[in-house]
Enzyme design. Sequence first.
Site, PDB file in Angstrom:
ATOM      1  N   ASP A  44       0.809  -1.221   0.000  1.00  0.00           N
ATOM      2  CA  ASP A  44       0.000   0.000   0.000  1.00  0.00           C
ATOM      3  C   ASP A  44       0.844   1.273   0.000  1.00  0.00           C
ATOM      4  O   ASP A  44       0.461   2.284   0.580  1.00  0.00           O
ATOM      5  CB  ASP A  44      -0.969   0.005   1.199  1.00  0.00           C
ATOM      6  CG  ASP A  44      -1.819  -1.242   1.234  1.00  0.00           C
ATOM      7  OD1 ASP A  44      -2.221  -1.709   0.160  1.00  0.00           O
ATOM      8  OD2 ASP A  44      -2.064  -1.759   2.341  1.00  0.00           O
ATOM      9  N   HIS A  72      -4.912  -1.709  -5.512  1.00  0.00           N
ATOM     10  CA  HIS A  72      -4.146  -0.567  -6.022  1.00  0.00           C
ATOM     11  C   HIS A  72      -5.093   0.551  -6.440  1.00  0.00           C
ATOM     12  O   HIS A  72      -5.985   0.332  -7.257  1.00  0.00           O
ATOM     13  CB  HIS A  72      -3.281  -0.990  -7.216  1.00  0.00           C
ATOM     14  CG  HIS A  72      -2.267  -2.046  -6.865  1.00  0.00           C
ATOM     15  ND1 HIS A  72      -1.473  -2.657  -7.790  1.00  0.00           N
ATOM     16  CD2 HIS A  72      -1.915  -2.592  -5.666  1.00  0.00           C
ATOM     17  CE1 HIS A  72      -0.683  -3.525  -7.181  1.00  0.00           C
ATOM     18  NE2 HIS A  72      -0.944  -3.519  -5.893  1.00  0.00           N
TER      19      HIS A  72
HETATM   20  P1  GDP Z   1      -0.759   0.277  -3.552  1.00  0.00           P
HETATM   21  O1  GDP Z   1      -1.370  -0.979  -3.056  1.00  0.00           O
HETATM   22  O2  GDP Z   1       0.716   0.320  -3.324  1.00  0.00           O
HETATM   23  O3  GDP Z   1      -1.111   0.602  -4.976  1.00  0.00           O
HETATM   24  O4  GDP Z   1      -1.375   1.457  -2.654  1.00  0.00           O
HETATM   25  P2  GDP Z   1      -2.922   1.609  -2.195  1.00  0.00           P
HETATM   26  O5  GDP Z   1      -3.709   2.111  -3.334  1.00  0.00           O
HETATM   27  O6  GDP Z   1      -3.374   0.392  -1.503  1.00  0.00           O
HETATM   28  O7  GDP Z   1      -2.754   2.702  -1.058  1.00  0.00           O
HETATM   29  C1  GDP Z   1      -2.175   3.943  -1.283  1.00  0.00           C
HETATM   30  C2  GDP Z   1      -3.194   5.037  -0.947  1.00  0.00           C
HETATM   31  O8  GDP Z   1      -2.532   6.288  -0.877  1.00  0.00           O
HETATM   32  C3  GDP Z   1      -4.267   5.229  -1.993  1.00  0.00           C
HETATM   33  O9  GDP Z   1      -5.450   5.622  -1.362  1.00  0.00           O
HETATM   34  C4  GDP Z   1      -3.734   6.348  -2.877  1.00  0.00           C
HETATM   35  O10 GDP Z   1      -4.749   7.088  -3.525  1.00  0.00           O
HETATM   36  C5  GDP Z   1      -3.042   7.201  -1.843  1.00  0.00           C
HETATM   37  N1  GDP Z   1      -1.866   7.942  -2.319  1.00  0.00           N
HETATM   38  C6  GDP Z   1      -0.878   7.530  -3.156  1.00  0.00           C
HETATM   39  N2  GDP Z   1       0.078   8.468  -3.255  1.00  0.00           N
HETATM   40  C7  GDP Z   1      -0.297   9.491  -2.446  1.00  0.00           C
HETATM   41  C8  GDP Z   1       0.296  10.741  -2.074  1.00  0.00           C
HETATM   42  O11 GDP Z   1       1.389  11.102  -2.513  1.00  0.00           O
HETATM   43  N3  GDP Z   1      -0.409  11.509  -1.185  1.00  0.00           N
HETATM   44  C9  GDP Z   1      -1.609  11.145  -0.660  1.00  0.00           C
HETATM   45  N4  GDP Z   1      -2.217  11.939   0.197  1.00  0.00           N
HETATM   46  N5  GDP Z   1      -2.190   9.981  -0.991  1.00  0.00           N
HETATM   47  C10 GDP Z   1      -1.542   9.160  -1.853  1.00  0.00           C
HETATM   48  P1  IMO Z   2      -0.922  -4.235  -2.200  1.00  0.00           P
HETATM   49  O1  IMO Z   2      -0.523  -4.789  -3.562  1.00  0.00           O
HETATM   50  C1  IMO Z   2      -1.023  -4.733   2.147  1.00  0.00           C
HETATM   51  C2  IMO Z   2      -0.941  -8.860   3.676  1.00  0.00           C
HETATM   52  C3  IMO Z   2      -2.226  -9.226   4.381  1.00  0.00           C
HETATM   53  C4  IMO Z   2      -1.706 -10.253   5.377  1.00  0.00           C
HETATM   54  C5  IMO Z   2      -0.625 -10.963   4.582  1.00  0.00           C
HETATM   55  C6  IMO Z   2      -1.063 -12.285   3.946  1.00  0.00           C
HETATM   56  O2  IMO Z   2      -2.184  -3.503  -2.198  1.00  0.00           O
HETATM   57  O3  IMO Z   2       0.224  -3.499  -1.592  1.00  0.00           O
HETATM   58  P2  IMO Z   2      -2.664 -12.906   1.908  1.00  0.00           P
HETATM   59  O4  IMO Z   2      -4.121 -12.635   1.704  1.00  0.00           O
HETATM   60  O5  IMO Z   2      -1.802 -12.377   0.830  1.00  0.00           O
HETATM   61  O6  IMO Z   2      -2.392 -14.348   2.207  1.00  0.00           O
HETATM   62  O7  IMO Z   2      -2.297 -12.117   3.276  1.00  0.00           O
HETATM   63  O8  IMO Z   2      -0.220 -10.070   3.563  1.00  0.00           O
HETATM   64  N1  IMO Z   2      -1.117  -8.308   2.313  1.00  0.00           N
HETATM   65  C7  IMO Z   2      -1.116  -7.013   2.010  1.00  0.00           C
HETATM   66  N2  IMO Z   2      -1.015  -5.920   2.792  1.00  0.00           N
HETATM   67  N3  IMO Z   2      -1.119  -4.578   0.812  1.00  0.00           N
HETATM   68  C8  IMO Z   2      -1.194  -5.668   0.008  1.00  0.00           C
HETATM   69  O9  IMO Z   2      -1.185  -5.593  -1.341  1.00  0.00           O
HETATM   70  C9  IMO Z   2      -1.223  -6.952   0.602  1.00  0.00           C
HETATM   71  N4  IMO Z   2      -1.301  -8.212   0.114  1.00  0.00           N
HETATM   72  C10 IMO Z   2      -1.227  -9.029   1.164  1.00  0.00           C
HETATM   73  O10 IMO Z   2      -2.798  -8.116   5.030  1.00  0.00           O
HETATM   74  O11 IMO Z   2      -1.100  -9.614   6.463  1.00  0.00           O
HETATM   75 MG    MG Z   3      -2.848  -1.650  -1.745  1.00  0.00          MG
END
Ligand code: GDP
Ligand code: IMO
Ligand code: MG
Length: 458
Positions: A44, A72
Amino acid sequence: NDDRKTKLGKNKQPRLRRERSSWQRRRSDAGNKVTVVLGAQWGDEGKGKVVDLLATEADFVCRCQGGNNAGHTVVVDGKEYDFHLLPSGIINPKSISLIGNGVVIHLPGLFEEGDKNEKKGLKGWEKRLIVSDRAHLVFDFHQVVDGLQETERQAQEGKNIGTTKKGIGPAYSSKASRTGLRVCDLLGDFKDFSTRFKNLVQQYQSMYPSLTVDVEDQLKKLKEYAERLRPMVRDGVYYMYEALHGPPKKILVEGANAALLDIDFGTYPFVTSSNCTVGGACTGLGIPPMNIGDVFGVAKAYTTRVGIGAFPTEQLNAIGELLQTRGHEVGVTTGRKRRCGWLDLVIVRYAHMINGFTAIALTKLDILDVLDEIKVGVAYKLNGKRIPHFPANMDVLHKVEVEYETFPGWKTDTSAARKWNDLPAKAQNYIRFIENHIGVPIKWVGVGKSRECMIQMF
Ligand code: GDP
Ligand code: IMO
Ligand code: MG
């Protein structure tokens, strides 16, 4: 011998050119290079946003591992999209998205995700999606088993992993135990597929007697999904080979999950079940290491983690709560609150040792705008002594004492900054410190959710 000589002479076989040593090899010999985007913490970090930025120019965007445990987020023109199995590049109507052999696919999840995003305005995604015939399938019962295993862990050890319950662990287990079923099996002889499906169900039922599966209903649904999937399926290895060796193409690989969740290098056993580090790009797509170009690591300006496991810089206090609320730190896939803490450079450096990042994207700097002072974890100590490595053993990781550097906060809104010079000097200082400490240049700094809220440094 004579026989061999005459044969060669007759066929006039051209001599193979001697292989050049790697530093002499020209780009045209090796083919196109792929750019890889990987999470450098516990997930994330904002990979979706970085991929979206690069995908505006990409010809191909590929997922190589994980499944719909990933979440994502991409924000374009005020509209928020969340992708789980679909590569985030699917938003670009000019690029092709590919789901590689290393991904595990839950078909109901895939189509549900596509249909949901179609309602938000995503058009023609089925025509732009290619799926590898070697990718393994996640079945509904894998997801049920994921839940049963969590309950079992809780009962046996008093804690579980906190998985996303998307069936990821059980599906990769089926793959490793060689009883899994792949896309090519589903599209092949359905009678044979049905037999193997029944055997797999039986195998799980013998392990989990409470597991009930309506086999006929499942097979009926799978047959329908097979026909919807069929036009998208290709031999993934050959498809990638052609993409690499045809005319110049921009190819992007979107990592899912992150280094500290990697099955080999993460905080085992509190990890996911795939390789989320750079090797996963090769094995999950079937491409040679020499075709790996830039490897971009994505790191938040602080640290978060979903689920259970050690987290040395976690802040179980007002700071942690502030990061959670200001950063809207809620899981995209499960809706769980993310645990929050200071930036831990020990883990980012560890991720760099494995991945060899060519540059870093530092996201969510704006979330720190209101803090009086900001801490950064720079080293771990055990019994008062600094340790040079990242501990493999979780008991040890729980015991480390974090050494911090403290920086004054900039107390200025950075969300409108678009260039390096728009940032306050104290924020610039924070960024430069991170860059120097990891030893990798920071190429982007994120200051907001949307596509345009990104400062490009070079
Ligand atoms: P990913 O799994 O790595 O793609 O990330 P996620 O989408 O799960 O979580 C990242 C969160 O942060 C999302 O809600 C994005 O919209 C937000 N985000 C990403 N970059 C920025 C940033 O530079 N500033 C802020 N405020 N939010 C961001
Ligand atoms: P993105 O791509 C954050 C974590 C789960 C759990 C562990 C195992 O959005 O960054 P699983 O269901 O994969 O067997 O869970 O891994 N986990 C993540 N945490 N972002 C993710 O993906 C994750 N994918 C798995 O929360 O602790
Ligand atoms: Mg994510």
